[in-house]
Design a protein around this motif. Structure first.
Motif, short mmCIF file in Angstrom:
data_model
loop_
_atom_site.label_atom_id
_atom_site.label_comp_id
_atom_site.label_asym_id
_atom_site.label_seq_id
_atom_site.Cartn_x
_atom_site.Cartn_y
_atom_site.Cartn_z
N GLN A 1 34.21 32.04 39.88
CA GLN A 1 35.48 32.35 40.54
C GLN A 1 36.61 32.66 39.57
O GLN A 1 37.77 32.83 39.98
CB GLN A 1 35.86 31.17 41.43
CG GLN A 1 36.04 29.86 40.70
CD GLN A 1 36.10 28.66 41.63
OE1 GLN A 1 35.73 28.73 42.80
NE2 GLN A 1 36.58 27.54 41.11
N SER A 2 36.30 32.81 38.29
CA SER A 2 37.34 33.05 37.29
C SER A 2 38.05 34.38 37.52
O SER A 2 37.44 35.39 37.84
CB SER A 2 36.73 33.05 35.88
OG SER A 2 36.05 31.84 35.62
N LEU A 3 39.36 34.37 37.32
CA LEU A 3 40.16 35.58 37.46
C LEU A 3 39.80 36.57 36.36
O LEU A 3 39.79 36.23 35.17
CB LEU A 3 41.65 35.21 37.37
CG LEU A 3 42.65 36.35 37.53
CD1 LEU A 3 42.54 36.99 38.91
CD2 LEU A 3 44.07 35.83 37.31
N GLY A 4 39.46 37.79 36.75
CA GLY A 4 39.13 38.83 35.78
C GLY A 4 37.70 38.81 35.30
O GLY A 4 37.33 39.62 34.43
N ARG A 5 36.86 37.94 35.86
CA ARG A 5 35.48 37.86 35.42
C ARG A 5 34.72 39.16 35.77
O ARG A 5 34.91 39.73 36.84
CB ARG A 5 34.78 36.68 36.08
CG ARG A 5 33.33 36.52 35.68
CD ARG A 5 33.20 36.12 34.21
NE ARG A 5 33.51 34.71 34.01
CZ ARG A 5 34.06 34.23 32.91
NH1 ARG A 5 34.38 35.06 31.91
NH2 ARG A 5 34.30 32.94 32.78
N THR A 6 33.88 39.65 34.86
CA THR A 6 33.07 40.84 35.08
C THR A 6 31.62 40.57 34.66
O THR A 6 31.34 39.60 33.94
CB THR A 6 33.59 42.05 34.29
OG1 THR A 6 33.38 41.80 32.88
CG2 THR A 6 35.06 42.30 34.56
N GLY B 1 35.21 36.33 40.79
CA GLY B 1 36.64 36.36 41.05
C GLY B 1 37.12 35.31 42.04
O GLY B 1 36.34 34.69 42.77
N TRP C 1 43.38 27.59 42.11
CA TRP C 1 43.10 28.55 43.18
C TRP C 1 43.71 28.08 44.50
O TRP C 1 44.14 28.91 45.31
CB TRP C 1 41.60 28.77 43.32
CG TRP C 1 40.92 28.96 42.00
CD1 TRP C 1 39.89 28.22 41.49
CD2 TRP C 1 41.24 29.93 41.00
NE1 TRP C 1 39.55 28.68 40.24
CE2 TRP C 1 40.37 29.73 39.91
CE3 TRP C 1 42.19 30.96 40.91
CZ2 TRP C 1 40.39 30.52 38.76
CZ3 TRP C 1 42.23 31.74 39.76
CH2 TRP C 1 41.35 31.52 38.71
N THR D 1 44.28 35.11 45.42
CA THR D 1 43.20 34.79 46.35
C THR D 1 43.75 34.53 47.74
O THR D 1 44.88 34.03 47.89
CB THR D 1 42.40 33.56 45.89
OG1 THR D 1 41.34 33.31 46.82
CG2 THR D 1 43.27 32.33 45.76
#
Length: 365
Positions: A145-150, A167, A280, A348
């Motif tokens: 759920q990390s912001l910016g994870r790809t 994300g 979050w 979110t």
């Protein structure tokens, strides 16, 4: 139709905190609404949440209590010492506990692909919940759920077949956050600074809460400010924080083990919190926040949220008052709170647990 059988392997402790178990409980609740049955396998660390799991209506299988010295010499993966034993023994004990299930959910920084390979034959699907991208996985479904994870962050760590849910829109928040989101955002159209919420996670083993209260008490805040402190039932400094709260210049209450965090956040004007999973929750509610990093794995969360404009990341509690006093003197505090709130709300929508549960059920069918 046979009920979907889920097993969760996760732990809570004074060292680990409570966030991993709590988000797994949130996911288990959503799966129960969709007809699934869940089992929890947890080791009896100091600060475990076995009783809470049972109170929520789930069977909880206890793995043996780890020895006092643990396995701190083990270096792979970096959080391997969280297990309290070696991965092979943990895999054997978990295999005996679950038998065979439709889906095994693993939320533990101390486990990697070796453990997962051993457990894969015991389940139709293996799901990993991770935030670190620091070790290889052998899984069918990965939630980060990390912001910016790809996907690129997991290059070399994840098989090509694995489905990924990335994300904060997959953040595992309890349904009440999404339900109260609109009301929380509406009351921030004209920001005010009257109610501060201090929440440093379920454990706060270093008593950062006490340091935050010291800083607030020494600062110059609006005279009508009141403070709410939220602590977990296993926090080791509850008594000391209660004594400190009673001596504050500003009205301060201490709540322990709350079940209505969404309402508390909706009614708060500014939060001072840890950069953990509650980030979050605060974003969903559009709650302006100062965040403090309490563990190394929280640095990426704090940095990403600050870049997005959703929080102000600080190094020490005394900086909270410095930032507030500057804006109070300049008359910009309302705009400051509004900007933070708007940016946080974009991170979110709070519907992540429903999205995740629906995807798991879809994969099962």
């Amino acid at each position: 139709m046979k009920r979907m059988q889920i097993a969760f392997r996760t732990d809570a402790s004074i060292e680990i905190g409570t966030g991993h178990v709590m988000r797994c409980l949130t996911l288990a609740d959503a799966l129960r609404e969709r007809g699934a049955e869940s089992l929890f396998i947890c080791r009896l660390h100091n600060g475990h949440l076995m009783n809470l799991i049972a109170e929520r209506g789930y069977t909880a299988v206890a793995l043996p209590k780890p020895p006092a010295d643990g396995i701190k010499a083990c270096a792979v993966p970096p959080h391997a010492y969280w297990l309290g034993t070696d991965w092979a023994r943990d895999a054997q004990e978990t295999r005996q506990a679950i038998g065979a299930v439709d889906c095994l959910v693993v939320d533990h920084y101390g486990l990697d692909c070796r453990w997962e390979e051993e457990l894969h034959p015991a389940c139709r699907h293996l799901m990993v919940i991770d935030d670190l991208a620091d070790r290889p996985h052998d899984c069918d479904l990965l939630l980060d759920q990390s912001l910016g994870r790809t996907r690129g962050d997991y290059d070399g760590l994840l098989g090509d077949h694995a489905i990924t849910l990335f994300g904060p829109n997959y953040a595992l928040l309890r349904p009440e956050f999404a339900k109260l989101r609109a009301a929380s955002l509406a009351r921030r159209v004209q920001p005010k600074l009257e109610h501060l919420l201090v929440t440093m996670g379920g454990v706060d083993k270093e008593n950062v809460t006490g340091s935050v209260l010291d800083a607030l008490d020494e600062g110059t805040l609006p005279p009508n400010v009141r403070i709410t402190v939220v602590m977990g039932p296993h926090a080791p400094w509850i008594d000391q924080v209660r004594v400190r709260a009673a001596a504050m210049r500003y009205p301060t209450r201490v709540l322990v083990g709350v079940s209505d965090m969404a309402r508390l956040m909706a009614e708060s004007d500014l939060a001072i919190g840890a950069a953990g999973s509650t980030s979050w929750e605060r974003c969903c509610m559009g709650l302006p926040s100062f965040v403090l990093v309490l563990a190394d794995n929280q640095h990426p969360v704090a940095e990403a949220l600050q870049v997005s404009g959703a929080v102000v990341a600080l190094q020490k509690p005394s900086q909270v008052v410095t930032h507030l006093e500057e804006r109070l003197v300049s008359g910009t505090v309302s705009q400051f709170l509004l900007d933070l709130s708007n940016a946080a709300a974009r991170v979110t929508d709070g519907e992540g647990v429903a999205r995740t549960a629906d995807r798991m059920v879809c994969e099962h069918v």
